[in-house]
Design a protein around this motif. Structure first.
Motif, PDB file in Angstrom:
ATOM      1  N   ASP A  54     -11.464 -11.619  19.950  1.00 21.36           N
ATOM      2  CA  ASP A  54     -12.787 -11.579  19.337  1.00 21.36           C
ATOM      3  C   ASP A  54     -13.228 -10.124  19.210  1.00 21.36           C
ATOM      4  O   ASP A  54     -12.527  -9.200  19.644  1.00 21.36           O
ATOM      5  N   LEU A  55     -14.391  -9.931  18.619  1.00 22.36           N
ATOM      6  CA  LEU A  55     -14.870  -8.575  18.367  1.00 22.36           C
ATOM      7  C   LEU A  55     -15.150  -7.823  19.658  1.00 22.36           C
ATOM      8  O   LEU A  55     -14.900  -6.611  19.747  1.00 22.36           O
ATOM      9  N   ARG A  56     -15.627  -8.502  20.676  1.00 22.31           N
ATOM     10  CA  ARG A  56     -15.903  -7.829  21.943  1.00 22.31           C
ATOM     11  C   ARG A  56     -14.621  -7.295  22.571  1.00 22.31           C
ATOM     12  O   ARG A  56     -14.597  -6.186  23.112  1.00 22.31           O
ATOM     13  N   SER A  67     -13.906   0.697   9.666  1.00 21.29           N
ATOM     14  CA  SER A  67     -14.461  -0.378   8.855  1.00 21.29           C
ATOM     15  C   SER A  67     -14.081  -0.135   7.407  1.00 21.29           C
ATOM     16  O   SER A  67     -14.500   0.851   6.796  1.00 21.29           O
ATOM     17  N   ASP A  76     -23.883  -5.070   7.845  1.00 27.55           N
ATOM     18  CA  ASP A  76     -23.729  -6.222   8.737  1.00 27.55           C
ATOM     19  C   ASP A  76     -22.566  -6.024   9.701  1.00 27.55           C
ATOM     20  O   ASP A  76     -22.665  -6.365  10.888  1.00 27.55           O
ATOM     21  N   VAL A  77     -21.454  -5.487   9.201  1.00 25.70           N
ATOM     22  CA  VAL A  77     -20.297  -5.246  10.061  1.00 25.70           C
ATOM     23  C   VAL A  77     -20.648  -4.241  11.152  1.00 25.70           C
ATOM     24  O   VAL A  77     -20.304  -4.421  12.327  1.00 25.70           O
ATOM     25  N   GLN A  80     -22.685  -5.909  13.856  1.00 25.50           N
ATOM     26  CA  GLN A  80     -21.853  -6.760  14.712  1.00 25.50           C
ATOM     27  C   GLN A  80     -21.084  -5.925  15.734  1.00 25.50           C
ATOM     28  O   GLN A  80     -20.949  -6.313  16.897  1.00 25.50           O
ATOM     29  N   VAL A  81     -20.592  -4.784  15.300  1.00 23.61           N
ATOM     30  CA  VAL A  81     -19.862  -3.893  16.205  1.00 23.61           C
ATOM     31  C   VAL A  81     -20.791  -3.362  17.295  1.00 23.61           C
ATOM     32  O   VAL A  81     -20.424  -3.289  18.469  1.00 23.61           O
ATOM     33  N   ASP A  83     -23.463  -4.819  18.448  1.00 25.07           N
ATOM     34  CA  ASP A  83     -23.768  -5.932  19.349  1.00 25.07           C
ATOM     35  C   ASP A  83     -22.618  -6.227  20.305  1.00 25.07           C
ATOM     36  O   ASP A  83     -22.830  -6.760  21.401  1.00 25.07           O
ATOM     37  N   ALA A  84     -21.400  -5.878  19.889  1.00 25.50           N
ATOM     38  CA  ALA A  84     -20.223  -6.130  20.726  1.00 25.50           C
ATOM     39  C   ALA A  84     -20.057  -5.080  21.822  1.00 25.50           C
ATOM     40  O   ALA A  84     -19.125  -5.160  22.630  1.00 25.50           O
TER      41      ALA A  84
END
Length: 298
Positions: A54-56, A67, A76-77, A80-81, A83-84
């Motif tokens: 997963d991303l985390r 990216s 958005d990408v 998400q990064v 947040d991970a």
């Protein structure tokens, strides 16, 4: 930092070749197979990319994240990064044009964290041959140097633009404004000629006088149809960059409208230039025109 791997989000046709160059140069590349197509998974396996659950996990294993995604998804990408919990160098290295204002928003996403953003812009085809694909980099000197070294001597030639984040993302829209809007302009010119029954004549004239342009090689317009879903938001990015510089955004907005007419052809490798041109014009009652049949098809 204790972590040596590089992550890539997400290896499409351009991103896969970018990853391949880094792997060939000795880097260990990781990616996220979750939700990706079978073709993408096969491509990643051929290159030698290592999967992350997963991303985390990806964020925790990598010191650099690249990216390479459509312009519309770039912000958005990045979110998400962030947040991970990523801590390292984040490179927005999109093949599509992302303007300086969007890059400022991406940088703000990581504000207060342990992330250094590098502004990147890829110009040219997917890197397979030397000296044909350039990647321009700007931002923090140390972080830029690390990314430059990652691709030094590869077919993805790094070029450093001294200065802050925003310089690379200013150059890319300026180049794309000419390079990609020219396809929309050529398609409109062909639609005009088609509407008057002289498309064959226009293709012959442009092939003689402008052989290396989209108008002179209208068969290349077919590729614009398959990519229109990416080009429309990219034109909006270019329009924003124009307005920020005090330049009229009219050409970019018109190009966005043109590409928007073709969004239904996303990844359609069978669409022909003639079909795309017909969709821009009024056509004829019979559904054919003297010029359309003379256009090359894919």
């Amino acid at each position: 930092m204790g972590r040596r791997d590089v992550g890539i989000l997400h290896p499409g046709s351009m991103g896969a070749q970018v990853a391949a160059q880094a792997v060939a140069a000795g880097a260990t590349l990781r990616w996220l197979p979750q939700g990706r197509s079978a073709a993408t998974r096969e491509r990643a396996g051929d290159i030698g990319l290592r999967p992350a659950a997963d991303l985390r996990e990806l964020a925790g294993a990598c010191e650099i994240l690249l990216s390479v995604c459509p312009a519309a998804a770039a912000l958005d990408v990045a979110a998400q990064v962030a947040d991970a919990g990523f801590r390292g160098v984040y490179v927005d290295a999109d093949a599509d044009a992302v303007g300086p204002e969007r890059m400022a928003e991406i940088t703000d996403v990581f504000e207060g964290g342990a992330v250094t953003v590098v502004d990147g812009g890829i110009a040219g085809p997917p890197p397979r041959e030397p000296a044909r694909t350039r990647c321009y980099l700007s931002g923090d000197d140390t972080a830029v140097a690390r990314v430059r070294d990652l691709f030094e001597g590869t077919a993805r030639t790094p070029f450093v633009l001294p200065g802050p984040v925003g310089r690379a993302s200013a150059l890319k829209p300026a180049f794309a404004a000419y390079n990609k809007i020219s396809y929309a302009l050529a398609a409109r010119a062909c639609a005009l000629a088609d509407g008057h029954g002289v498309l064959d004549d226009l293709v012959d004239l442009a092939g003689h006088l402008l052989p290396d342009t989209p108008l002179g090689t209208p068969e290349h317009l077919a590729t614009a149809g398959a990519r229109a879903w990416r080009r429309e938001p990219e034109m909006r990015e270019i329009a924003g960059a124009c307005r920020a510089a005090g330049v009229s955004a009219a050409f970019a907005e018109a190009a966005a409208a043109t590409f928007g007419r073709w969004e239904a052809h996303k990844d359609d490798q069978a669409v022909t230039a003639g079909e795309l041109i017909a969709e821009l014009g009024r056509g004829t009652p019979s559904g054919t025109s003297p010029g359309r049949k003379g256009l090359p098809s894919r």
